[in-house]
Scaffold this active site. Structure first.
Site, PDB file in Angstrom:
ATOM      1  CD  GLN A 193     -37.220 -53.656 -45.527  1.00 36.07           C
ATOM      2  OE1 GLN A 193     -37.738 -53.312 -44.480  1.00 36.07           O
ATOM      3  NE2 GLN A 193     -37.186 -52.869 -46.584  1.00 36.07           N
TER       4      GLN A 193
ATOM      5  CG  ASP B  82     -45.064 -52.997 -45.119  1.00 38.20           C
ATOM      6  OD1 ASP B  82     -44.967 -51.794 -44.809  1.00 38.20           O
ATOM      7  OD2 ASP B  82     -44.078 -53.724 -45.362  1.00 38.20           O
TER       8      ASP B  82
ATOM      9  CE  LYS C 106     -39.245 -50.368 -42.735  1.00 41.62           C
ATOM     10  NZ  LYS C 106     -39.453 -51.286 -43.844  1.00 41.62           N
TER      11      LYS C 106
END
Ligand code: NDP
Length: 283
Positions: free
Chosen positions: A95, A118, A51
């Site tokens: 994460q 997200d 990322k």
């Protein structure tokens, strides 16, 4: 049979996003993503590194928050609050997985929905269900983008998803439904799985078991999307689909690696640019 090249497509998406990021910067706006990583999970570290690399390529600033695995729920929430408050941060990503003692639902709920790149905050999940503009979670979003690029028609198609997780299966169901597919979602309690998967024009495998989808489960000419990321006995990355055998029967298939994975990260970049624009009232 055509292989859906997620790696190439992701490169194209990142290229287009770089132009948008450059334009934002010309106007004095610097897109920035904050990533929280809790503990030492090696796979998570690789995802975060990828990322970071994608951010560098697009021209998105990246700040990593490495938290000890013994962090408390209170400390995690405090960090999220701090990032929610910071004007220089446009997107926040936690994460997953995070250590079991932490409440991931509470953490996702706490991320300001306007920075929830997200798409896991219940507000954004709800908007997706209602078919409203929102941050779509990156894996299903990437899959929809692949289908669109390869001109694979979803309208009226029979789509079958194996897996009903909050991060893949459920938002995938919603995306396909919103694009007028007829959707069936299968899971570990599904009876006669093979009979159902054989009806699929579009089959999405998101199970987390190597070679789970075998050729007898797939209809001739189907489109097969493999979300799985597993390691086999030799430590090689493999998907949920028995690729070598299934590919003989299908019209389109995504490889692992080089399929859904790179597109997931590209759509994260897309969401950070979207968040930055919205927070700055830029169309
Ligand atoms: P989860 O473990 O959260 O969900 C797996 C799903 O598969 C569950 O709904 C489960 O059913 C279902 N399942 C398990 N066994 C069977 C079975 N025998 N028959 C039918 N269904 C079954 O996984 P995720 O959704 O988080 O991830 C799935 C895979 O995708 C993993 O390999 C993961 O690494 C990968 N992944 C890849 C991404 C990418 O960018 N390419 C992004 C995210 C994930 P039940 O609900 O009944 O337990």
């Amino acid at each position: 049979m055509e292989i859906i090249n997620g790696k190439e497509l992701a490169k194209k998406v990142r290229g287009n996003l770089k132009l948008e990021a450059d334009k934002l910067k010309e106007n004095g706006v610097n897109p920035k993503l904050a990533v929280i990583l809790v503990g030492n999970d090696p796979a998570s570290k690789v995802y975060v590194r990828n990322k970071n690399k994608a951010c560098d390529e697009v021209g998105i600033e990246f700040e990593e928050f490495l938290m000890d695995e013994n962090i408390t729920n209170k400390e995690l929430i405090e960090l999220i609050d701090e990032l929610n408050e910071r004007d220089d941060i446009n997107g926040i990503l936690l994460q997953s997985p995070i250590p079991k003692h932490l409440n991931i639902d509470k953490a996702f709920e706490r991320i300001n929905w306007a920075k929830d790149v997200d798409g896991f905050n219940p507000i954004n999940v709800g908007k997706l269900v209602l078919g409203k503009d929102t941050f779509i979670s990156c894996t299903p979003f990437g899959i929809m983008k692949m289908l669109e690029e390869y001109k694979i028609k979803t309208e009226g198609a029979n789509a079958v998803i194996i897996g009903r997780s909050n991060i893949v299966g459920k938002p995938m169901m919603q995306c396909l439904l919103n694009s007028n597919a007829t959707v069936t979602v299968c899971h570990s309690k599904t009876k006669n799985l093979e009979e159902i998967t054989k009806t699929a024009d579009i089959l999405v495998a998101a199970i987390g078991k190597p070679k789970f989808v075998t050729e007898n489960m797939v209809k001739d000419g189907a489109v097969v999307i493999d979300v799985g990321i597993n390691r086999n006995e030799e430590g090689k990355l493999v998907g949920d689909v028995d690729y070598e055998n299934v590919k003989e029967k299908v019209s389109y298939i995504t490889p692992v690696p080089g399929g859904v994975g790179p597109m997931t990260i590209a759509m994260l970049m897309n969401n950070v640019i979207k968040a930055t624009k919205e927070q700055n009232n830029i169309k």
